[in-house]
Design an enzyme around this catalytic site. Structure first.
Site, PDB file in Angstrom:
ATOM      1  N   SER A 257      -3.090   3.686  -8.088  1.00  0.00           N
ATOM      2  CA  SER A 257      -4.487   3.268  -8.106  1.00  0.00           C
ATOM      3  C   SER A 257      -5.282   4.058  -9.146  1.00  0.00           C
ATOM      4  O   SER A 257      -4.998   3.968 -10.340  1.00  0.00           O
ATOM      5  CB  SER A 257      -5.077   3.419  -6.697  1.00  0.00           C
ATOM      6  OG  SER A 257      -6.324   2.761  -6.588  1.00  0.00           O
TER       7      SER A 257
ATOM      8  N   ASP B  87      -4.020  -7.544  -3.232  1.00  0.00           N
ATOM      9  CA  ASP B  87      -4.733  -6.422  -3.828  1.00  0.00           C
ATOM     10  C   ASP B  87      -5.731  -6.935  -4.853  1.00  0.00           C
ATOM     11  O   ASP B  87      -5.384  -7.762  -5.706  1.00  0.00           O
ATOM     12  CB  ASP B  87      -3.717  -5.480  -4.500  1.00  0.00           C
ATOM     13  CG  ASP B  87      -4.330  -4.216  -5.071  1.00  0.00           C
ATOM     14  OD1 ASP B  87      -5.549  -4.013  -4.938  1.00  0.00           O
ATOM     15  OD2 ASP B  87      -3.575  -3.421  -5.665  1.00  0.00           O
TER      16      ASP B  87
ATOM     17  N   HIS C   7      -2.898  -3.161  -1.234  1.00  0.00           N
ATOM     18  CA  HIS C   7      -3.250  -1.920  -1.924  1.00  0.00           C
ATOM     19  C   HIS C   7      -3.225  -0.762  -0.926  1.00  0.00           C
ATOM     20  O   HIS C   7      -3.729  -0.873   0.180  1.00  0.00           O
ATOM     21  CB  HIS C   7      -4.650  -2.043  -2.527  1.00  0.00           C
ATOM     22  CG  HIS C   7      -5.002  -0.924  -3.452  1.00  0.00           C
ATOM     23  ND1 HIS C   7      -4.804  -1.005  -4.808  1.00  0.00           N
ATOM     24  CD2 HIS C   7      -5.528   0.307  -3.221  1.00  0.00           C
ATOM     25  CE1 HIS C   7      -5.200   0.132  -5.375  1.00  0.00           C
ATOM     26  NE2 HIS C   7      -5.648   0.943  -4.425  1.00  0.00           N
TER      27      HIS C   7
END
Length: 350
Positions: free
Chosen positions: A195, A289, A319
C-alpha cells in the site's frame, strides 16, 4: 494461559470462521445486515467486513489521528494469536544523518547468506509501525528465503512527505553501505512494501534507478501509485471494506496537498515518473481494492517500458489482506504464495 486466551479471543473467534460451513458464513453476513455484495470476496473476509461494519467501522482514518493510530495498532495485535516462528528476529538502530531510526531484522536462515528485502509498511503514510506488519514480514521472510529489514519510518503529518521519502531513502542507503553487517548475498538487496509502503518502494526505486545502489528487484503489494486519477475499481470498492473513499481523501489531503505537492508529482504519484532501467518488479493486487486498477495499470506501463514484470492479482482478496493471515486461511495461503513467487522471481534476476 486463560488470560492469554481471553486477550486473543478476537483472533480465536475469527480463526474459527475458517472451519464454518459456507452456508453459515453467508447467513452470518446477512444477520449482520452488511449492505454490500461482494460475492467473490473470501467468505471469511466477508464475515470480518460485515462484523466491523456492524461495529461502526467506516475507514482506517478518523479526525483524531492519535486514536486512529492506536486503533490500528490494537486491532492488529488482537488478530495475532501465534506469530510465525523464525530463528532470528531482532530490533536494531540505523544511525542516519537525520537521527536514529528503528528497524527490525528477520532472518530465516541466520547461518546462510541470502538476499535482503528492505520493507516499508503500509498504513496510508499516517498509520502503522514495526508491530502492525510483524507477522506479514515473518511470513514473507520464511517463504521467500530472504532476510527482511522492516523500517519504522516517520509518519505524516508529524513530518512532511518530502522528509518521509528522504528518511526512507537514507535507510535504504544505510543498508547498502552496511551490508557487511548482514549475511547477504553480494548486492542482492530488494525493496518491498504494501500500500503506502509500496508507494515508498516505487518512489525510491525510481530515484535510485541507474545507480549502483539501486534495488535488484521490487516487491510491490497493492501499491498506491496515482493520486491524480480515479479508476473504475475505486468507485466499485470505495465502501464497506478496509480501505475506503474517506481514507483515500484523508491521505490525499495530509500526504499530498498539505505538503504543497501536485497530485501528479512523481514523489507521491510514481505512475507519472521515469521508468527507464527500473529494477524488475513483482506487482501484487487484490481484486476487491480501490487501488486494484492503478496497480494493474502500473504493471502494464512498466512492461511496455521494457521493465521485467511479474504481475499477479488475488481476485478473492481485499486491500490489507497481508495483515489478516492470522485469521484467514486464504489470506495466509496467498501471502505464502507471494513469498514463494518472489523467491522464484528473485532467482531470475540475481
Amino acid at each position: 494461559m486463560l488470560h492469554h486466551l481471553w486477550e486473543k479471543r478476537t483472533a480465536l473467534l475469527a480463526r474459527s470462521l475458517n472451519y464454518t460451513p459456507k452456508q453459515l458464513q453467508r447467513r452470518l453476513v446477512d444477520w449482520l445486515s452488511y449492505p454490500y455484495s461482494y460475492p467473490q470476496l473470501d467468505p471469511v473476509l466477508q464475515c470480518l467486513m460485515a462484523y466491523q461494519y456492524q461495529q461502526g467501522y467506516r475507514g482506517l482514518l478518523k479526525p483524531d489521528l492519535i486514536q486512529s493510530r492506536q486503533n490500528f495498532q490494537r486491532s492488529m495485535a488482537e488478530l495475532i494469536y501465534k506469530p510465525t516462528t523464525l530463528p532470528f528476529v531482532q530490533n536494531l538502530q540505523l544511525q542516519l544523518h537525520s537521527g536514529s531510526l528503528t528497524a527490525r531484522h528477520y532472518h530465516p536462515m541466520p547461518n546462510k547468506p541470502c538476499p535482503m528485502i528492505v520493507f516499508y509498511h503500509g498504513g496510508g503514510f499516517m498509520l502503522g509501525d514495526l508491530n502492525t506488519h510483524d507477522e506479514a514480514c515473518r511470513v514473507v521472510g520464511k517463504h521467500s528465503h530472504c532476510q527482511i529489514l522492516s523500517i519504522d519510518y516517520p509518519l505524516v503529518p508529524d513530518v512532511s512527505a518530502q522528509h518521509l521519502i528522504a528518511v526512507c531513502e537514507a535507510a535504504w542507503c544505510w543498508v547498502w553501505q552496511n551490508q557487511h553487517q548482514f549475511n547477504i548475498m553480494k548486492n542482492a538487496i530488494a525493496i518491498a512494501g504494501d500500500s503506502a509502503g509500496g508507494n515508498i518502494s516505487t518512489v525510491i526505486s525510481q530515484r535510485l534507478a541507474r545507480q549502483k545502489i539501486a534495488p535488484v528487484a521490487q516487491l510491490l503489494i497493492y501499491p498506491a501509485v496515482d493520486f491524480k486519477s480515479r479508476y473504475p475499481s475505486f468507485f466499485k470498492y470505495k465502501e464497506g471494506l478496509l480501505l475506503t473513499e474517506s481514507d483515500i481523501d484523508s491521505v490525499t489531503e495530509h500526504y499530498v496537498l498539505q505538503n504543497h505537492l501536485s497530485l501528479d508529482d512523481p514523489l507521491v504519484s510514481p505512475i507519472y515518473g521515469e521508468f527507464k532501467q527500473l529494477a524488475p518488479a513483482f506487482i501484487v493486487t487484490a481484486g476487491h481494492d480501490v487501488l486494484h486498477d492503478e496497480g494493474e495499470h502500473y504493471a502494464q506501463l512498466l512492461h511496455h517500458a521494457g521493465v521485467k514484470v511479474k504481475y499477479k492479482n488475488y481476485q478473492h482478496q481485499a486491500h490489507g489482506f497481508i495483515n489478516l493471515t492470522s485469521v484467514s486461511a486464504q489470506a495466509k495461503k496467498d501471502l505464502v504464495d507471494i513469498g514463494q513467487t518472489f523467491y522464484k522471481f528473485l532467482k531470475t534476476v540475481i
